[in-house]
Structure formats: C-alpha cells, structure tokens
Design a protein around this motif. Structure first.
Motif, PDB file in Angstrom:
ATOM      1  N   PRO B  53      49.910  45.500  42.418  1.00  0.00           N
ATOM      2  CA  PRO B  53      49.190  46.215  41.367  1.00  0.00           C
ATOM      3  C   PRO B  53      49.443  45.515  40.029  1.00  0.00           C
ATOM      4  CG  PRO B  53      50.461  47.748  42.715  1.00  0.00           C
ATOM      5  CD  PRO B  53      50.858  46.369  43.137  1.00  0.00           C
ATOM      6  N   GLY B  54      48.417  45.396  39.224  1.00  0.00           N
ATOM      7  CA  GLY B  54      48.584  44.788  37.909  1.00  0.00           C
ATOM      8  C   GLY B  54      48.415  43.275  37.884  1.00  0.00           C
ATOM      9  N   ALA B  55      48.175  42.668  39.046  1.00  0.00           N
ATOM     10  CA  ALA B  55      48.040  41.207  39.085  1.00  0.00           C
ATOM     11  C   ALA B  55      46.664  40.752  38.595  1.00  0.00           C
ATOM     12  CB  ALA B  55      48.303  40.694  40.492  1.00  0.00           C
ATOM     13  N   GLY B  56      45.736  41.696  38.469  1.00  0.00           N
ATOM     14  CA  GLY B  56      44.405  41.345  37.971  1.00  0.00           C
ATOM     15  C   GLY B  56      43.414  41.015  39.072  1.00  0.00           C
ATOM     16  N   LYS B  57      43.553  41.660  40.214  1.00  0.00           N
ATOM     17  CA  LYS B  57      42.681  41.369  41.359  1.00  0.00           C
ATOM     18  C   LYS B  57      41.217  41.691  41.064  1.00  0.00           C
ATOM     19  CE  LYS B  57      45.022  44.037  44.120  1.00  0.00           C
ATOM     20  NZ  LYS B  57      46.251  44.300  43.339  1.00  0.00           N
ATOM     21  N   SER B  58      40.963  42.830  40.386  1.00  0.00           N
ATOM     22  CA  SER B  58      39.579  43.241  40.152  1.00  0.00           C
ATOM     23  C   SER B  58      38.833  42.246  39.277  1.00  0.00           C
ATOM     24  CB  SER B  58      39.530  44.625  39.509  1.00  0.00           C
ATOM     25  OG  SER B  58      40.034  45.570  40.413  1.00  0.00           O
ATOM     26  N   THR B  59      39.475  41.810  38.196  1.00  0.00           N
ATOM     27  CA  THR B  59      38.832  40.845  37.299  1.00  0.00           C
ATOM     28  C   THR B  59      38.590  39.530  38.038  1.00  0.00           C
ATOM     29  OG1 THR B  59      40.180  41.845  35.567  1.00  0.00           O
ATOM     30  CG2 THR B  59      38.952  39.882  34.971  1.00  0.00           C
ATOM     31  N   LEU B  60      39.575  39.108  38.811  1.00  0.00           N
ATOM     32  CA  LEU B  60      39.414  37.854  39.551  1.00  0.00           C
ATOM     33  C   LEU B  60      38.288  37.975  40.582  1.00  0.00           C
ATOM     34  CD1 LEU B  60      40.497  35.006  39.774  1.00  0.00           C
ATOM     35  CD2 LEU B  60      42.189  35.802  41.431  1.00  0.00           C
ATOM     36  N   THR B  61      38.226  39.123  41.261  1.00  0.00           N
ATOM     37  CA  THR B  61      37.147  39.352  42.227  1.00  0.00           C
ATOM     38  C   THR B  61      35.792  39.250  41.537  1.00  0.00           C
ATOM     39  OG1 THR B  61      38.581  40.803  43.517  1.00  0.00           O
ATOM     40  CG2 THR B  61      36.220  41.023  43.897  1.00  0.00           C
ATOM     41  N   ASP B  62      35.722  39.847  40.352  1.00  0.00           N
ATOM     42  CA  ASP B  62      34.515  39.794  39.540  1.00  0.00           C
ATOM     43  C   ASP B  62      34.104  38.340  39.261  1.00  0.00           C
ATOM     44  OD1 ASP B  62      32.603  41.295  38.003  1.00  0.00           O
ATOM     45  OD2 ASP B  62      33.589  40.482  36.207  1.00  0.00           O
ATOM     46  N   ARG B  63      35.063  37.493  38.908  1.00  0.00           N
ATOM     47  CA  ARG B  63      34.800  36.079  38.631  1.00  0.00           C
ATOM     48  C   ARG B  63      34.355  35.346  39.896  1.00  0.00           C
ATOM     49  NH1 ARG B  63      34.140  35.916  33.232  1.00  0.00           N
ATOM     50  NH2 ARG B  63      35.995  36.658  32.154  1.00  0.00           N
ATOM     51  N   LEU B  64      34.967  35.692  40.999  1.00  0.00           N
ATOM     52  CA  LEU B  64      34.596  35.038  42.268  1.00  0.00           C
ATOM     53  C   LEU B  64      33.148  35.376  42.631  1.00  0.00           C
ATOM     54  CD1 LEU B  64      37.855  35.587  44.377  1.00  0.00           C
ATOM     55  CD2 LEU B  64      37.034  33.430  43.406  1.00  0.00           C
ATOM     56  N   ILE B  65      32.757  36.637  42.419  1.00  0.00           N
ATOM     57  CA  ILE B  65      31.364  37.025  42.676  1.00  0.00           C
ATOM     58  C   ILE B  65      30.439  36.092  41.893  1.00  0.00           C
ATOM     59  CG2 ILE B  65      29.613  38.843  42.430  1.00  0.00           C
ATOM     60  CD1 ILE B  65      31.871  40.918  42.505  1.00  0.00           C
ATOM     61  N   ALA B  66      30.758  35.902  40.612  1.00  0.00           N
ATOM     62  CA  ALA B  66      29.898  35.086  39.747  1.00  0.00           C
ATOM     63  C   ALA B  66      29.777  33.656  40.280  1.00  0.00           C
ATOM     64  CB  ALA B  66      30.447  35.095  38.320  1.00  0.00           C
ATOM     65  N   VAL B  67      30.905  33.053  40.694  1.00  0.00           N
ATOM     66  CA  VAL B  67      30.861  31.677  41.215  1.00  0.00           C
ATOM     67  C   VAL B  67      29.999  31.614  42.478  1.00  0.00           C
ATOM     68  CG1 VAL B  67      32.215  29.787  42.195  1.00  0.00           C
ATOM     69  CG2 VAL B  67      33.099  31.056  40.224  1.00  0.00           C
ATOM     70  N   PHE B  68      30.202  32.536  43.394  1.00  0.00           N
ATOM     71  CA  PHE B  68      29.435  32.506  44.642  1.00  0.00           C
ATOM     72  C   PHE B  68      27.952  32.779  44.394  1.00  0.00           C
ATOM     73  CE2 PHE B  68      33.676  33.502  46.670  1.00  0.00           C
ATOM     74  CZ  PHE B  68      33.794  32.270  47.297  1.00  0.00           C
ATOM     75  N   ARG B  69      27.666  33.627  43.423  1.00  0.00           N
ATOM     76  CA  ARG B  69      26.260  33.890  43.089  1.00  0.00           C
ATOM     77  C   ARG B  69      25.596  32.643  42.524  1.00  0.00           C
ATOM     78  NH1 ARG B  69      23.159  35.441  44.842  1.00  0.00           N
ATOM     79  NH2 ARG B  69      21.790  36.314  43.259  1.00  0.00           N
ATOM     80  N   LYS B  70      26.352  31.879  41.719  1.00  0.00           N
ATOM     81  CA  LYS B  70      25.804  30.620  41.172  1.00  0.00           C
ATOM     82  C   LYS B  70      25.492  29.634  42.291  1.00  0.00           C
ATOM     83  CE  LYS B  70      27.764  30.634  36.598  1.00  0.00           C
ATOM     84  NZ  LYS B  70      29.098  30.452  36.051  1.00  0.00           N
ATOM     85  N   GLN B  71      26.241  29.722  43.383  1.00  0.00           N
ATOM     86  CA  GLN B  71      25.977  28.866  44.546  1.00  0.00           C
ATOM     87  C   GLN B  71      24.789  29.385  45.359  1.00  0.00           C
ATOM     88  OE1 GLN B  71      29.580  28.829  46.866  1.00  0.00           O
ATOM     89  NE2 GLN B  71      30.660  27.443  45.477  1.00  0.00           N
ATOM     90  N   GLY B  72      24.208  30.488  44.911  1.00  0.00           N
ATOM     91  CA  GLY B  72      23.056  31.051  45.622  1.00  0.00           C
ATOM     92  C   GLY B  72      23.443  31.895  46.831  1.00  0.00           C
ATOM     93  N   LYS B  73      24.738  32.243  46.927  1.00  0.00           N
ATOM     94  CA  LYS B  73      25.194  33.034  48.080  1.00  0.00           C
ATOM     95  C   LYS B  73      25.018  34.526  47.837  1.00  0.00           C
ATOM     96  CE  LYS B  73      28.383  29.826  50.186  1.00  0.00           C
ATOM     97  NZ  LYS B  73      29.376  28.913  49.581  1.00  0.00           N
TER      98      LYS B  73
END
Lengths: 338, 338
Positions: B53-73
C-alpha cells in the motif's frame, strides 16, 4: 494416545515445537496427533493481531505478551510471515524483539511460513493454534504481517481481532481500513504520539458508525433509503447486545495505553462468552472453520485419487479442447464415481 | 450461444459489464456464459500489478494504460479492492484517477470486491479475466491493493507479474518483499526521486541474486552447505533460459521511466511465449488454476448436497463430541456415497 500428543499435554517445549512443525508441514502422524489433542482444546482465548505493514504490530504484540504474563497467563504467539519457497523459510525479522520472552517457559513463540499452497496458510494456522491450545495456552496471539484475504480469513477464526493502525501510512490506507473494518473487534491507533493520530481516531469512529448504518440499511430498508436513519436508530435500540468496536490509542514503543487496550480486549471476550450474540458469533466462526476443513479434505481426497487426471484436464484446457468449468465438473464426477 | 456471451464477443460495453458482474456474483447464467466465451479466450496478455500500500500502483497502472493505448492495444483493468459486506461495495478511491480513460471504448475498467468468501476472490478474478479476454483485450492489467496470500494467488495466475515498491514505507516492507519476491517477474521502484531509492534498488538486486542461490542450494546441495556457491555457479551456467527479474525505476506522477518499464514487461512476455522454460511455466500456472477450479467445484457440489450436515458437524465439534478432522472425513465420505 500418540507419544507426541502426550508430550504436548505434558507441556514439553520441544515436543510442542515438533507437533507445531508436523501440523504446519502436514508430515509425520500429524493427523493422529491433532485428533488426539482436540478433546483438550477450547480453553484458550485467541486474539488476532493484524493491520497495515509499518503499524507496529510486532512491538505491540510484544507489549501484550508482557501484560498477560503479569496477569499470570500462559501465552502463545503465532506469527504469520509472508514467506515463500523462494526465500526458503520464515523471516524472523523483528521477531527478534520478542527474544526477551524466549527463555520464559510460559511463553511459546512460533513462526508460520506461507508456502503459497492454496488455502494452506489458514489451515496450518488453525491446526497450530489447536496444538498451542492443548499445550495449555491461556492466550494465543496470532500476528499476521500481510492484510490480504487469507490473513482476514485467519483473523476471522480468532475469538477477538485487534486491528492496528498508525497515522500517515500512505494512499491506500483508506481502502485497507475498509477491508479490515468488517473483522475488527477492537482498533488500536498505534504511534498515537504522531501527527494525524486524532484524525485517524475520528476517521475510524466515523467509519464504524457509518458501517453499521450501511449494513442495517441494507438489511432492514432495502429500497427505502429515505427511512434509513430512523430505522437504524430503532435497530440499535433493539440490538443492545451488538458489539461496537472501541478505538484505543497506544504508543507501544513507550508502553503507553497498552493496559487500557487489554481492558478493551477483555471486554470483548466477556461479550463473546457471556451473551447470546456472542454465542451466535462463536458458532458462525466455528461453522466457517468447518467449511474450510471440508474444502481442504475434499481437495486432499480428490488429488490423492485423481492422479494424472488433473494434468490431462489442464492439457485439454490449454488446447481449448474443453473449458475449465466443464473439466472441473468432470473431475468432480470422476472423484465421486470411484 | 447465450445472448450475453454474444454481446461480449460483439464488444458491447454494457453487456460485458453485466457478464463481469454475473461472473463476480455467480448469478444469472454465469456458467453458461463463461463456457460459451472460453473458446474465444487465450489471446490477452495478463499483467498483475501488486505491491505495498502506498507504493503508487494506481498511478503507475494509469500510466501503463496510456502507453499500451498509444501502441493501439485494447486494455482492460481489473482492480481488486479489499472491500467487505460491511462497507457494502467496491471502494473506488483513487480509481477516480483513471477516469480519463472511462470514455475510451478500448479501455474497460472493472472493480472487483472481495466479499470474504473463501477463495472466492481468486475465482472471481480468473472468471472476470476470461470475460475481458473474450471481449478482445490485448492487455489485461490486474491491480491488487493488498499483498496477502490471496492476492499472491491472483498475481500467480497472471502471465507477467509487476511488483511495485517505493522507498521508505516502514518496518515490515522487508518481510513483504520476501513474500513478493517469489512471484515477481519485473520490479518497479516507484517514487524513484525519493531518498532511499538507490538503496531500495540495491536491496532488491541483492535479494534477487541471493534468492536464486537459496533455492538452488536447497535443491542441489541439500546438506552440503560448503559447496553451495560453486554448485550455484554451475547451475546458472546451465540454466541460461531462466528468467531473472529486472528492476526498473519509475516516477509515475511525472511519467518517468514508464516506457522503459513497458519494454521490460514485453521482454518477459517474449520469454514466456518464445522459450521452453516459458512454456513450462505457463503450463504450471494453468495446472494451478485447474486445481483451484477443482477445489471450488468440489466445495460447491458438496455444499449443495450436504445440506444441514455441515451445521450438525459444527455443533458436534463445538460440543467436543468429535474433532474437525474426523468430521470433515465423514462429510467427504457422505458426499461420495450419494
């Protein structure tokens, strides 16, 4: 009676340690020993100690041991460590702090590793608790490091669950509080000398009040949200026996508030053993434990008999020749047909 | 084919949401829908995101979504919230941050509540992941809030497990690291601009190196501790296909290091799908999932047929007329005898 069970009842430390190890590893005549010991259980008061990493559970557990020892009680501690086959054994870590008690013959400390087996942790914990109950523990403190579902399952098997919090532990604390709220009988806001302690206590008390309403509104006024508060008040009036978790403040490193916390834990135990609501809850817990026992006994029996059929099923699913739901149903049928 | 399964395959958002809810709640024709969908699964890459808890998983997940979306996934997110009947539903909390993606038809976000059912969480997660796989997700991110055994079980069912850490999160972090070490394929030290980040990376790299040794020493030189290091070197030389978890550094709030992290996640997926060791691991995971499926199917069938026998057994155990081990054995026999 199995000689090892006799050793446990004679309060032999090394024999008891071996019985715990057998129960945890499921080796030796563990089942015979557990069956022999069972009639001698039921005396101990089991207290689950859980909460977020960093809340100071180990230090507080250490202080609780001291208070119970002063009362002349025999104390056992089961520390659940989220260890793995990878690291090869239980991490003792801050268990070291408890070393002061290692020479005390009326304190028994046992670390339990989580080996990644499905549901294995709660089963091991339940069995080791029974061994320590038979050994003659008056109080068994079960300390979990993690706050996942398996740990909640373990604390749910305890008579009294103490949830330890500390102010300022990061983003997700709110979410975890919600998960723990359900199983908490007593809260301790530890490190209460830190900034944010007052807010943490207020938040908790608000959550406890709201949580009760949500549950009651859900049960008693489904679809009639407008009447929620009135109904809730009535219910509370008629449900005087309901246990409402108190919130204690502690600074375990300075031994502050610990005696008051113990008084609150004792009040819960008095409720549990002295009221009808308490008796109902004890039976509900027992029923849940029985369900876990059944689940594991079924899986053990099926795995023992199905042999390579599980691998075959996994292969068929991997090749999309069947789906896992149908495959599992067929395995259940095969198991029952033998 | 069930109409709801057709809706999922047609990528209807509301239909897919309903199918997820049915799978989670085990209501409606959920089993028919899951069976119908299964042949259309197996395409998605599942990434478990876990950590303290507190490691920032949600924000990182949010960033990962953005990268994968840019790849058209096409991306699906399953957020596991440790919620309870007490609080009445999934806590959305910082899920709010993901709202930017809610209007994107190629992003599907689903919160999963843990209802305290035994093993229910991992079962729900596996089923919901299959629905989203059939929906056409290229990547499924499974984010757990807790770090308990049940969460470990869920991340073990993922193809790739990302463990997120942050410097300076309190006493018990060391212990939790050990528990997570086993299941980690890639580590991210998030909040890497904070003090202590270098030390955290070093600690992790040391642990990874040592962890490998401990396992190998245990397997290859049991009882010959002196030869451990030599043996380990040989093993490493002959085990070139073994996956060694890399450690990435990220500052997800500033979007730093996320692209590099994705490259490391992709490298793991390439290993998993392109090597023999990877294939062996995939089968091992599938076998474990099949075992879980069997366990739950057995319990469902037994609970459906045994009726009040479980209550009777719990009563008998409460009165110490029998022990839980014998009672469970008798219930298994009764179940098989029908």
């Amino acid at each position: 009676m199995h000689p090892l069970a006799e050793k446990v009842l004679a309060r032999d430390m090394r024999g008891t340690a071996r019985a715990c190890r057998w129960a945890d590893d499921r080796t030796g005549d563990y089942l015979t020993v557990l069956k022999d010991l069972f009639p001698h259980t039921g005396r101990a008061w089991t207290i689950g100690v859980t909460g977020n990493p960093g809340a100071g559970k180990s230090t507080l557990t250490d202080r609780l041991i001291a208070v119970f020892r002063k009362q002349g009680k025999r104390v056992a501690v089961v520390a659940i460590d989220p260890t793995s086959p990878f690291s090869g054994g239980a991490i003792l870590g801050d268990r070291i702090r408890m070393q002061a008690h290692f020479s005390d013959p009326d304190v028994f400390i046992r670390s339990l590793a989580t080996r990644g087996a499905l549901g294995g942790l709660s089963r091991s914990a339940a069995d080791v608790i029974r061994v320590l109950d038979a050994w003659g523990a008056d109080v068994i403190l079960v300390e979990t490091v993690g706050v996942g579902q398996d740990e909640l399952e373990i604390t749910r098997t305890a008579d009294t669950t103490l949830v330890v919090m500390a102010p300022g532990l990061g983003d997700d604390v709110q979410a975890i509080k919600a998960g723990l709220l359900e199983c908490a009988d007593v809260f301790a806001v530890n490190k209460a000398d830190r900034e944010g302690a007052d807010a943490a206590v207020r938040d908790l008390e608000l959550m406890i009040a709201l949580g009760g309403e949500v549950v009651k509104a859900g049960v008693h006024s489904r679809g009639h949200a407008a009447g929620t508060l009135d109904i809730q008040k009535q219910v509370v009036r008629h449900d005087a026996n309901k246990w409402v978790p108190p919130v204690a403040r502690t600074v375990s490193t300075r031994d502050e508030g610990v005696a008051a916390l113990v008084t609150q834990l004792e009040a819960h135990y008095a409720w549990l053993t002295g009221t009808e609501s308490g008796a109902a809850r004890r039976f509900e817990r027992l029923r849940e434990a029985m369900r876990t026992q059944l689940r594991e006994a079924l899986l053990d029996a099926a795995m023992g008999e199905l042999g390579s059929a599980l691998d075959d099923a996994a292969q068929a699913v991997a090749h999309r020749q069947t789906d896992p739901y149908t495959a599992a149903e067929q395995l259940v049928t095969a198991f029952r047909g033998r």
